[in-house]
Write an enzyme that holds these catalytic residues in place. Structure first.
Site, PDB file in Angstrom:
ATOM      1  N   HIS A 175      35.646  42.192  40.893  1.00  0.00           N
ATOM      2  CA  HIS A 175      34.989  42.025  41.682  1.00  0.00           C
ATOM      3  C   HIS A 175      34.927  41.204  42.798  1.00  0.00           C
ATOM      4  O   HIS A 175      34.154  40.321  43.055  1.00  0.00           O
ATOM      5  CB  HIS A 175      33.558  43.241  41.416  1.00  0.00           C
ATOM      6  CG  HIS A 175      34.297  44.642  41.966  1.00  0.00           C
ATOM      7  ND1 HIS A 175      33.863  46.353  40.507  1.00  0.00           N
ATOM      8  CD2 HIS A 175      34.898  45.490  42.774  1.00  0.00           C
ATOM      9  CE1 HIS A 175      34.416  46.797  41.056  1.00  0.00           C
ATOM     10  NE2 HIS A 175      35.044  46.651  42.359  1.00  0.00           N
TER      11      HIS A 175
ATOM     12  N   ARG B 165      44.920  45.807  43.868  1.00  0.00           N
ATOM     13  CA  ARG B 165      45.593  45.655  42.977  1.00  0.00           C
ATOM     14  C   ARG B 165      47.004  45.372  43.024  1.00  0.00           C
ATOM     15  O   ARG B 165      47.573  44.525  42.337  1.00  0.00           O
ATOM     16  CB  ARG B 165      44.797  45.802  41.644  1.00  0.00           C
ATOM     17  CG  ARG B 165      43.277  45.501  41.652  1.00  0.00           C
ATOM     18  CD  ARG B 165      42.796  47.127  40.735  1.00  0.00           C
ATOM     19  NE  ARG B 165      43.324  48.003  40.925  1.00  0.00           N
ATOM     20  CZ  ARG B 165      42.182  48.788  41.623  1.00  0.00           C
ATOM     21  NH1 ARG B 165      41.185  48.392  41.566  1.00  0.00           N
ATOM     22  NH2 ARG B 165      42.388  50.355  42.132  1.00  0.00           N
TER      23      ARG B 165
END
Length: 160
Positions: free
Chosen positions: A18, A91
């Site tokens: 993050h 991702r």
């Protein structure tokens, strides 16, 4: 005019992935508002207040980032905060379909707010809050995947 992006998520807990997305997002935007959707229907490990504390601690010293929570539609929140974009990290291919559907719906609801995807750095490609919580629950070493304060909170929460 200042370019502002909303970076939404559960951040339960915040991970180094993050933080990577937020820092890289600041190369594209002047300001990023990291915001937690207040979703009472979702079972979270940490309260919204705890997650805000962890975000603040984890990103101390990074300029032009603020933290907030919201209820309702993300595009409405973005418009309220005068943001021109929603920043999302991806991702792997498994994230793509879900994120693509969200982006299309947000685009339909408000054509003024763009969605910008950043691929997670290779170092964090396998990292998710869910996987980190699962590993931490059973005493796994996740110290290099989360900020130190988050690691400590996870150890306390799971009794290690």
């Amino acid at each position: 005019m200042q370019r502002t992006a909303i970076y939404p998520g559960s951040f339960d807990p915040v991970t180094n992935g993050h933080i990577d997305i937020a820092k890289r997002g600041l190369k594209l935007f002047d300001r990023i508002i990291i915001t937690i959707l207040h979703n009472p229907g979702k079972k979270s490990l940490f309260t919204v207040e705890e997650r805000l504390e962890m975000l603040n601690e984890s990103m101390l010293g990074i300029d032009n980032i603020e933290f907030d929570t919201f209820n309702g539609l993300l595009v409405d929140y973005a418009q309220q905060r005068k943001a021109s974009a929603i920043l999302r990290g991806m991702r792997a291919v498994s994230d793509f379909e879900y994120e693509f559907q969200l982006a299309l719906m947000n685009r339909k609801l408000n054509r003024e707010v763009e969605t910008v995807f950043l691929m997670t750095g290779l170092r964090w490609i396998f990292t998710s809050s869910s996987i980190i919580k699962e590993a931490a629950r059973f005493g796994g070493d996740i110290a290099d995947m989360v900020p130190p304060g988050v690691n400590q909170r996870l150890k306390i929460r799971f009794g290690f």
